[in-house]
Design a protein around this motif. Structure first.
Motif, short mmCIF file in Angstrom:
data_model
loop_
_atom_site.label_atom_id
_atom_site.label_comp_id
_atom_site.label_asym_id
_atom_site.label_seq_id
_atom_site.Cartn_x
_atom_site.Cartn_y
_atom_site.Cartn_z
N PRO A 166 0.84 -1.26 0.03
CA PRO A 166 -0.12 -0.03 0.13
C PRO A 166 0.76 1.29 0.03
O PRO A 166 1.61 1.39 0.98
N THR A 167 0.86 2.03 -1.14
CA THR A 167 1.82 3.04 -1.06
C THR A 167 0.90 4.31 -1.65
O THR A 167 -0.38 4.34 -1.96
N ILE A 168 1.41 5.58 -1.58
CA ILE A 168 0.98 6.75 -1.95
C ILE A 168 2.01 7.42 -2.71
O ILE A 168 2.97 7.63 -1.88
N GLU A 169 1.77 8.19 -3.77
CA GLU A 169 2.56 8.88 -4.31
C GLU A 169 2.13 10.29 -4.25
O GLU A 169 1.02 10.71 -4.66
N LEU A 170 2.99 11.19 -3.64
CA LEU A 170 2.73 12.52 -3.18
C LEU A 170 2.66 13.21 -4.36
O LEU A 170 3.31 12.90 -5.60
N GLN A 171 2.03 14.38 -4.34
CA GLN A 171 2.07 15.49 -5.54
C GLN A 171 3.60 15.82 -5.55
O GLN A 171 4.41 16.03 -4.77
N THR B 121 -2.57 7.09 22.87
CA THR B 121 -3.09 6.06 23.97
C THR B 121 -3.66 4.94 23.00
O THR B 121 -3.93 3.70 23.64
N VAL B 122 -3.72 4.97 21.53
CA VAL B 122 -4.29 3.85 21.02
C VAL B 122 -3.39 3.57 19.79
O VAL B 122 -2.85 4.57 19.27
N GLU B 123 -3.57 2.43 19.14
CA GLU B 123 -3.00 2.13 17.97
C GLU B 123 -3.78 2.41 16.90
O GLU B 123 -4.94 2.01 16.67
N GLU B 124 -3.27 3.42 15.84
CA GLU B 124 -4.12 3.69 14.62
C GLU B 124 -4.30 2.09 13.51
O GLU B 124 -3.36 1.37 13.71
N PRO B 125 -5.44 2.27 13.12
CA PRO B 125 -5.52 1.10 12.18
C PRO B 125 -4.29 0.89 11.22
O PRO B 125 -4.06 1.84 10.52
N GLU B 126 -3.99 -0.32 10.75
CA GLU B 126 -2.72 -0.26 9.96
C GLU B 126 -3.39 -0.02 8.61
O GLU B 126 -2.31 0.52 7.90
N ASP B 127 -4.52 -0.43 8.18
CA ASP B 127 -4.91 -0.08 6.84
C ASP B 127 -5.09 1.36 6.52
O ASP B 127 -5.53 1.97 5.45
N THR B 128 -4.80 2.30 7.61
CA THR B 128 -4.88 3.81 7.16
C THR B 128 -3.53 4.11 6.99
O THR B 128 -3.24 5.54 6.52
N TRP B 129 -2.30 3.27 6.76
CA TRP B 129 -0.97 3.55 6.84
C TRP B 129 -0.57 3.42 5.14
O TRP B 129 -0.70 2.24 4.89
N PHE B 130 0.11 4.31 4.72
CA PHE B 130 0.79 3.91 3.30
C PHE B 130 2.10 4.33 3.35
O PHE B 130 2.52 5.35 3.78
N PHE B 131 2.95 3.50 2.46
CA PHE B 131 4.21 3.73 2.45
C PHE B 131 4.43 5.02 1.19
O PHE B 131 3.64 5.05 0.27
N VAL B 132 5.46 5.86 1.68
CA VAL B 132 5.71 6.96 0.82
C VAL B 132 7.07 6.35 -0.07
O VAL B 132 8.13 6.41 0.53
N PRO B 133 7.15 5.93 -1.13
CA PRO B 133 8.40 5.53 -1.88
C PRO B 133 9.37 6.57 -2.12
O PRO B 133 8.93 7.54 -2.47
N PRO B 134 10.59 6.41 -1.88
CA PRO B 134 11.64 7.61 -2.38
C PRO B 134 11.54 7.65 -3.69
O PRO B 134 11.37 7.03 -4.42
N GLY C 68 1.77 17.36 8.68
CA GLY C 68 1.39 15.96 8.16
C GLY C 68 1.94 15.02 9.13
O GLY C 68 3.07 14.82 9.84
N LYS C 69 1.03 13.72 9.35
CA LYS C 69 1.11 12.83 10.27
C LYS C 69 1.76 11.83 9.53
O LYS C 69 1.58 11.28 8.45
N HIS C 70 2.82 11.15 10.34
CA HIS C 70 3.51 10.02 9.85
C HIS C 70 4.24 9.09 10.94
O HIS C 70 4.14 9.64 12.02
N ARG C 71 4.90 8.38 10.47
CA ARG C 71 5.81 7.33 11.38
C ARG C 71 6.75 6.54 10.30
O ARG C 71 6.64 6.72 9.31
#
Length: 361
Positions: free
Chosen positions: A19-24, A242-255, A279-282
């Motif tokens: 699961p990736t997202i290509e930024l603008q 205090t909570v873990e965010e759902p894994e399906d809400t996270w997307f890789f940002v490829p270099p 921007g929220k990230h990990r």
């Protein structure tokens, strides 16, 4: 883009099927030449996700920063091999829990042999070099790189302020409302940071992200990375530690070769009355075979001058709090330094909570 790919920095290709997202993608040359469409797109991005790719290959300043980041990466490949005892001698200004981490060495986890096994950071202070208010000395194993660090920080400051000037105009603020707070010579906690994420010895991803979900306590961050690991979320909700965010809400940002990832920070939310969004990230273990290799990245931040009041600026496009709605007079307005330290404490608390470590009193 072949000449900008630095293939030695890419141990294996980014895996397919994730699961990736290509930024603008935005153009530095067009932003520096006051291109109206590029400026509009930048402002719109900064009112939503707060992340974009910036093409550095189409302007001399961008190429200078790109080559500087590549050189800093190569430095990182060597200096993290320095013995831990020597690295520890490069101390932060104050305790990590009571000060901004703008200089010095820090690790966030050791294995049974006393070596870093999660994340270690080398921080080079912009104010140390340019404020003229201190005798800033690097340790002997970093000192030969002083000219490189100075040049990279100077160039990054120019690009930071190109972005900030466009945000000023988008918010109908006076010229200099943001840029005058982000001068190269200011004491601000700005830094050039080299991050080293050692590969897990067992080849398995870390149970918890080396860098948990957060928004940066900066104005603008420029991130260079050459492997996967950075993830952003499609959630616009505030970070809940205090909570873990759902894994399906996270997307890789490829270099993306030739580009830097630009990230708006929490400072801009405060100064813009939440019109602009951080921007929220990990950062997680690099995916697939990339996870078998150490990960290096280079981060260059912009923060406001340390005495800047952390409150919304005045503009027709920035919502203002009505004093009549808060008879108590509202919360105390912190300086940028005080506010930044507060944010560091929150981050440390979050990391300890995630790792099941004792929390600070």
């Amino acid at each position: 883009m072949a000449e900008y790919e630095t293939p030695e920095f890419y141990p294996v290709p980014f895996p397919d099927g994730l699961p990736t997202i290509e930024l603008q993608r935005l153009s530095l040359a067009r932003l520096m030449n006051d291109d109206v469409d590029q400026a509009r797109r930048l402002f719109e991005i900064c009112t939503r996700e707060g992340f974009f790719y910036l093409d550095l290959t189409d302007h001399p300043k961008g190429l200078k920063l790109l080559h500087g980041a590549h050189s800093v990466h190569r430095v990182g490949q060597e200096v993290f091999k320095v013995p831990m005892a020597e690295k520890y001698k490069f101390e932060p200004r104050a305790s990590y829990e009571t000060g901004l981490l703008d200089t010095g060495y820090k690790e966030l986890g050791l294995d049974s042999e006393g070596n870093c096994n999660k994340l270690e950071l080398l921080n080079i202070s912009q104010a140390g070099f340019f404020s003229g208010l201190e005798d800033y000395t690097l340790p002997s194993w970093l000192a030969p790189q002083e000219a490189l660090f100075r040049s990279t920080l100077q160039t990054a400051n120019v690009i930071h302020n190109v972005i900030l000037a466009i945000l000023e105009r988008g918010l109908a603020l006076p010229t200099g409302a943001f840029t005058s707070l982000h001068r190269l010579v200011d004491r601000s906690g700005d830094f050039l940071r080299i991050l080293h994420y050692p590969a897990p010895k067992d080849g398995k991803p870390h149970a918890h992200p080396p860098t948990p979900a957060h928004r940066d306590a900066v104005s603008v961050a420029l991130l260079f990375c050459w492997q996967g690991g950075l993830q952003i979320t499609d959630s616009t909700a505030p970070v809940d530690h205090t909570v873990e965010e759902p894994e399906d809400t996270w997307f890789f940002v490829p270099p993306l070769p030739g580009h830097v990832i630009v990230n708006l920070g929490l400072v801009m939310e405060v100064l813009s009355g939440n019109v602009l969004r951080a921007g929220k990230h990990r950062v997680v273990t690099p995916p697939g075979p990339q996870g078998l290799h150490d990960r290096l990245s280079v981060l260059i931040s912009a923060r406001p001058e340390e005495n800047t009041p952390m409150r919304a600026l005045t503009s027709p496009k920035i919502p203002q709090k009505n004093p009549e709605d808060d008879p108590s007079g509202g919360e105390e307005v912190l300086s940028a330094k005080e506010w930044g330290i507060q944010q560091v404490l929150k981050t440390v608390h979050n990391i300890r909570r995630q790792n099941n470590e004792p929390l600070s009193q």
